[in-house]
Design a protein around this motif. Sequence first.
Motif, PDB file in Angstrom:
ATOM      1  N   UNK A  87       0.263  -1.330  -0.256  1.00  0.00           N
ATOM      2  CA  UNK A  87       0.167   0.286  -0.089  1.00  0.00           C
ATOM      3  C   UNK A  87       0.688   0.988   0.050  1.00  0.00           C
ATOM      4  N   UNK A  88       0.382   1.968  -0.715  1.00  0.00           N
ATOM      5  CA  UNK A  88       1.765   3.736  -1.113  1.00  0.00           C
ATOM      6  C   UNK A  88       1.289   4.320   0.643  1.00  0.00           C
ATOM      7  N   UNK A  89       1.903   5.381   0.804  1.00  0.00           N
ATOM      8  CA  UNK A  89       1.779   5.977   1.775  1.00  0.00           C
ATOM      9  C   UNK A  89       3.004   7.577   0.799  1.00  0.00           C
ATOM     10  N   UNK A  90       3.469   8.664   1.634  1.00  0.00           N
ATOM     11  CA  UNK A  90       4.041   9.842   1.340  1.00  0.00           C
ATOM     12  C   UNK A  90       4.781  10.766   2.359  1.00  0.00           C
ATOM     13  N   UNK A  91       6.074  11.124   1.825  1.00  0.00           N
ATOM     14  CA  UNK A  91       6.816  11.887   3.354  1.00  0.00           C
ATOM     15  C   UNK A  91       5.658  12.585   4.029  1.00  0.00           C
ATOM     16  N   UNK A  92       4.715  12.806   3.312  1.00  0.00           N
ATOM     17  CA  UNK A  92       3.514  13.674   3.631  1.00  0.00           C
ATOM     18  C   UNK A  92       3.234  13.790   4.980  1.00  0.00           C
ATOM     19  N   UNK A  93       3.743  12.379   5.050  1.00  0.00           N
ATOM     20  CA  UNK A  93       2.576  11.886   6.500  1.00  0.00           C
ATOM     21  C   UNK A  93       3.388  11.787   7.769  1.00  0.00           C
ATOM     22  N   UNK A  94       4.552  11.436   7.264  1.00  0.00           N
ATOM     23  CA  UNK A  94       5.620  12.539   8.486  1.00  0.00           C
ATOM     24  C   UNK A  94       6.895  13.177   8.746  1.00  0.00           C
ATOM     25  N   UNK A  95       6.311  13.777   7.641  1.00  0.00           N
ATOM     26  CA  UNK A  95       7.311  15.294   7.755  1.00  0.00           C
ATOM     27  C   UNK A  95       6.282  16.592   7.824  1.00  0.00           C
ATOM     28  N   UNK A  96       5.957  17.183   8.855  1.00  0.00           N
ATOM     29  CA  UNK A  96       5.221  18.304   9.315  1.00  0.00           C
ATOM     30  C   UNK A  96       5.806  19.534   8.730  1.00  0.00           C
ATOM     31  N   UNK A  97       4.877  20.138   8.293  1.00  0.00           N
ATOM     32  CA  UNK A  97       4.838  21.617   7.276  1.00  0.00           C
ATOM     33  C   UNK A  97       5.500  20.880   5.262  1.00  0.00           C
ATOM     34  N   UNK A  98       5.860  19.992   5.336  1.00  0.00           N
ATOM     35  CA  UNK A  98       5.501  18.887   3.764  1.00  0.00           C
ATOM     36  C   UNK A  98       4.269  19.703   2.816  1.00  0.00           C
ATOM     37  N   UNK A  99       3.542  19.695   3.517  1.00  0.00           N
ATOM     38  CA  UNK A  99       2.142  19.785   2.494  1.00  0.00           C
ATOM     39  C   UNK A  99       2.089  21.148   2.119  1.00  0.00           C
ATOM     40  N   UNK A 100       2.644  21.994   2.476  1.00  0.00           N
ATOM     41  CA  UNK A 100       2.699  23.518   1.768  1.00  0.00           C
ATOM     42  C   UNK A 100       3.734  23.332  -0.010  1.00  0.00           C
ATOM     43  N   UNK A 101       3.860  22.379   0.362  1.00  0.00           N
ATOM     44  CA  UNK A 101       4.660  22.294  -0.887  1.00  0.00           C
ATOM     45  C   UNK A 101       2.834  22.057  -2.198  1.00  0.00           C
ATOM     46  N   UNK A 102       2.847  21.128  -2.124  1.00  0.00           N
ATOM     47  CA  UNK A 102       1.505  20.524  -2.212  1.00  0.00           C
ATOM     48  C   UNK A 102       0.476  21.683  -3.211  1.00  0.00           C
ATOM     49  N   UNK A 376      17.312  10.602   7.107  1.00  0.00           N
ATOM     50  CA  UNK A 376      18.038  11.859   6.093  1.00  0.00           C
ATOM     51  C   UNK A 376      18.835  11.210   4.397  1.00  0.00           C
ATOM     52  N   UNK A 377      19.205   9.076   4.974  1.00  0.00           N
ATOM     53  CA  UNK A 377      19.663   8.569   4.127  1.00  0.00           C
ATOM     54  C   UNK A 377      18.142   8.558   2.867  1.00  0.00           C
ATOM     55  N   UNK A 378      17.231   7.973   3.266  1.00  0.00           N
ATOM     56  CA  UNK A 378      16.069   8.548   2.455  1.00  0.00           C
ATOM     57  C   UNK A 378      15.909   9.530   1.744  1.00  0.00           C
ATOM     58  N   UNK A 379      16.292  11.018   1.964  1.00  0.00           N
ATOM     59  CA  UNK A 379      16.399  12.176   1.390  1.00  0.00           C
ATOM     60  C   UNK A 379      17.147  12.250   0.394  1.00  0.00           C
ATOM     61  N   UNK A 380      18.811  11.200   0.823  1.00  0.00           N
ATOM     62  CA  UNK A 380      19.506  11.610  -0.133  1.00  0.00           C
ATOM     63  C   UNK A 380      19.228  10.570  -0.680  1.00  0.00           C
TER      64      UNK A 380
END
Length: 410
Positions: A87-102, A376-380
């Motif tokens: 099942x898919x998910x995204x970093x938006x559910x783990x990273x606060x404030x990232x939703x503004x990029x959408x 951090x490794x996932x983002x890199x």
Amino acid sequence: MIEPGGEQERATPSAPPTPPASPSLKTPGTPAETTATSDPVPPEAPPAADGPRRDRYVDWLRAFSLIVVVVWHWAFTILQWGPDGPSPTSPLGFTSGLWILTWLLQVLPLFFYVGGYVHLLSWNRACERGVGIGTFVWRRIRSLAIPALALAGTWIVFGAIVTRAFGIEWMDRVVLLVISPLWFIGVYLVLIALLPISLWLHRHYDVLALIWLAGAALVVDVLRLRYGYEAAGWLNMIIVWGLAHQAGFFYDRVVALPRRFDVAILWTGLFALFGLVYSGIYPGSMVGVPGDKLSNMAPPTFVIVALLIFQIGLVEVLRPSMERLLEHPRWQRVNETVNRFALPLFLFHTTGMAIWVALTWWLAGGGPGEGVRPDLFWWLERPLAVAGALVCTLPVIMLFGRQWTARRRR
């Protein structure tokens, strides 16, 4: 939105409307003659030098919208594995404030807006050639439906064979994940089928059609969120995206507006977004996030109408800079290449992503895991995820998408 100097003349039913010219660079004076592509597929070769000039910005916006969707899926999809499969998910559910990029990266409203303009321009040309509305609509449905159905059918058959041969019970979920982005193609096909109604509304009621659609979208949200009629929310799949498509019929008038109106449209949409999101009724993300009380996309809410207004204003504010950029020969080549590959890349990008995921499992000597939290490794490693999926997608395009990748002859 009224064109400066008075309303445009409405075409009578007895005479087909003449295609309007698109202004360039928001400068006063007589608008330059420009044209956009006439099909919802990557464009043909540019017209001859003595013909009307191509609206490269329209090409860029349409292709850019699809590319953003593709890169988003490649970079920000996290697969979580449970007893029933992935099942898919995204970093938006783990990273606060990232939703503004959408607010910038959820560009489907922009795609439907540009698509509406292209269809209106295409219909005007078809009228000049004596093509009937039925033939016009059918040709466009066929050009988009055949590759989409072929892709979906291939994956369904492949999934059934793998499930039967190897007993992999979660293969049906894999197939669903791969073909799920085609929902957008399905909605687009419905809007093409409804084009006769859209054109009738535009011809008889002009901007009132937009107001009625926006009001209908708001009424649907009230029925869904205030009175609990959840099923009514799915009406907005046609109403909200139909509104974005209908708004594209006003593209030329928006382009002709003075620059101060572009800024006004941008701020109107932005204030509407802030008001709706911080009212506490709607989530801030323009894509679905696990854990949110509802999604602004499935089905779309009235927030997407505000997002559409904001994005229309934004692309018009950026128009002068982008049109100057797209005049350079190198950027013209980039624009043509991106347009040629945009649709096949969208159709096959989840297939390439599935191949990349399978390869990484095989090379790592492992298999499906529980999914990872974005550290951090996932983002890199996001650039590697995008590059790997691209490398795996290109052979699929070359094999099954030759009709798009072959350079069109004049």
